[in-house]
Design a protein around this motif. Structure first.
Motif, short mmCIF file in Angstrom:
data_model
loop_
_atom_site.label_atom_id
_atom_site.label_comp_id
_atom_site.label_asym_id
_atom_site.label_seq_id
_atom_site.Cartn_x
_atom_site.Cartn_y
_atom_site.Cartn_z
N GLU A 224 0.85 -1.20 0.00
CA GLU A 224 0.00 0.00 0.00
C GLU A 224 0.88 1.25 0.00
OE1 GLU A 224 -3.32 2.21 2.88
OE2 GLU A 224 -2.63 0.17 3.35
N ASP A 227 -1.90 7.70 1.52
CA ASP A 227 -2.03 9.08 1.05
C ASP A 227 -1.11 10.01 1.82
OD1 ASP A 227 -3.91 8.35 -0.83
OD2 ASP A 227 -5.62 8.74 0.48
N SER A 228 -0.82 9.68 3.08
CA SER A 228 0.01 10.53 3.93
C SER A 228 1.51 10.29 3.71
CB SER A 228 -0.32 10.26 5.40
OG SER A 228 -0.10 8.88 5.71
N LYS A 232 4.49 9.49 -1.71
CA LYS A 232 3.25 9.31 -2.47
C LYS A 232 3.41 9.71 -3.94
CE LYS A 232 -1.26 8.87 -3.17
NZ LYS A 232 -1.91 7.55 -3.25
#
Length: 448
Positions: A224, A227-228, A232
């Motif tokens: 994964e 988003d933080s 990214k």
């Protein structure tokens, strides 16, 4: 939902094993015209969930799921029915039958257990086959995360050649053989050497509470990109496999972690494997040696094969080919369980610390439903039940067999009073073992 699935598998497996084990006593008893008063799944202390009398036998389900039993007329068992034993022997009673018939009745339960295991392994071999990883296909050695194993002399990258003189053929043999082994021949950097494990090696592992022992070295797969994450916008994607930093190879997780530690606070060029192609991605490593990404430590055999990490071998069997395979698997499992049992009763190994009760059995079932896993566990539990019941402890089948063999060899039958006392002693020993095993479960639940 996970609890429901696990408890359903646990109860189904336990019920199947109990009913078939007791049928192993019931059927020969009926063949030899011996009256069976009760046939119970689970124990009916004070009351039953269900019962129905058919002929001379009451069939029922108790409320306490700790086992089951058949009550055979004229037999000194856990019911301790001294009133019945005080009456003159009747022709339909167990005590009136020839010793060889009583021996067959008592061996019926464990015989069913072993035959059940053979049938399950034959069926599994036929329907599923075997998917194994030959030891020669593990090119870069194994992952040794356990500090106890490292202290004993095993290191990541070692190839295990043999244990106590027995050659290792495939990966699934390794953990168990090493756990109960003494002398291990390894190959490290192309050279073979011998590692001698301490006698209390298993005890040290249990005390360390380390979850990982010996495993395959796995790729660093991105599971994964949060988003933080500060990476990214780098172009890294879910499913990417990091194989190098600044051109330095990091094929496995155990190489990625120390590389990150050595590159703290730096911007690096990572090489990732994506759809069988190598892609260059700029990444930042934090001052703590983190990528701010979620990674996965495992992959399916199919994925590992596609990536070229390991080459598994699939063996398929015809029906008649599956028969000897099932017999050999059962023999190997019996031998393995006896080895474990010897270790448990050798205090210096500390293996007794790992003994578990019903909670431990419950825990080995997965939180998902898989018939393949279910039957594999059930086959092993059937072997375990068979071996345990053969222990020469009064109150177990093995205790009754021990006295019957004495009678057949000496020609003298132990007195009913002696058998009653022996049964009481055996029952106390059995309760002590059950309390110890389940007490271990409780101790682990509280302190681990």
């Amino acid at each position: 939902m996970e609890f429901v699935i696990k408890i359903s598998q646990f109860l189904l497996s336990l019920s199947l094993l109990i009913v078939l084990h007791e049928l192993g006593h019931f059927i020969p008893a009926k063949i030899f015209k011996t009256r069976v008063e009760k046939f119970y799944l689970f124990f009916d202390v004070k009351f039953s969930l269900f019962k129905k009398k058919i002929g001379d036998t009451v069939y029922g389900i108790g409320w306490l799921p700790l086992g089951g039993y058949v009550k055979i007329s004229g037999m000194i068992d856990e019911s301790m029915d001294s009133e019945q034993m005080a009456q003159p022997p009747q022709p339909w009673e167990f005590r009136s039958k020839p010793a060889w018939q009583r021996l067959i009745i008592m061996l019926g339960g464990v015989t069913v257990n072993f035959f059940l295991a053979i049938l399950i392994y034959i069926g599994m071999s036929y329907f599923y086959g075997d998917r194994i990883l030959p030891i020669e296909n593990i090119k870069d050695g194994l992952l040794i995360e356990s500090t106890v194993a490292q202290k004993a002399g095993l290191l990541t990258g070692d190839k295990i050649i043999s244990v106590d003189g027995d050659k290792i053929d495939h990966f699934s043999q390794i953990s168990e053989k090493v756990l109960f082994g003494k002398s291990i021949v390894i190959e490290r950097d192309g050279q073979q050497s011998t590692v001698t494990l301490p006698e209390d090696f298993l005890s040290q592992l249990i005390d360390s509470k380390e979850k990982s022992f010996i495993d395959l070295r796995m790729p660093f797969v991105i599971a994964e990109v949060p988003d933080s994450s500060f990476n990214k916008g780098s172009g890294i994607r879910k499913g990417d496999i990091i194989t190098a930093f600044n051109g330095q190879s990091t094929k496995y997780i155990d190489e990625v972690i120390p590389a990150l530690e050595s590159l703290k606070g730096q911007d690096v060029e990572a090489t990732v494997l994506r759809d069988q192609e190598k892609v260059q991605i700029p990444l930042h490593i934090s001052n703590e040696g983190k990528l701010s990404l979620v990674y996965a430590s495992g992959a399916t055999p199919e994925t590992l094969e596609a990536l070229g990490y390991y080459q598994f071998e699939t063996r398929k069997y015809g029906f008649f080919e599956a028969i000897p395979v099932g017999v050999v698997k059962t023999g190997d499992k019996i031998s393995s369980y006896i080895t474990q049992f010897k270790a448990i009763f050798t205090p210096s190994t500390g293996a007794y610390k790992g003994v578990g009760g019903f909670k431990a059995i419950y825990d080995i079932f997965p939180s998902f439903w898989s018939w393949q896993v279910f039957w594999n566990i059930t086959a092993f539990l059937s072997i375990m039940l068979g071996v345990l019941n053969l222990l020469p402890i009064p109150a177990l089948d093995g205790g009754h067999v021990m006295f019957l063999l004495y009678e057949m060899i000496s020609g003298r039958k132990p007195s009913d009073k002696f058998l009653e006392y022996a049964q009481m002693v055996g029952f106390v020993l059995l309760i002590a073992l059950v309390l110890f095993a389940n007490g271990n479960d409780i101790f682990k639940a509280i302190f681990n």
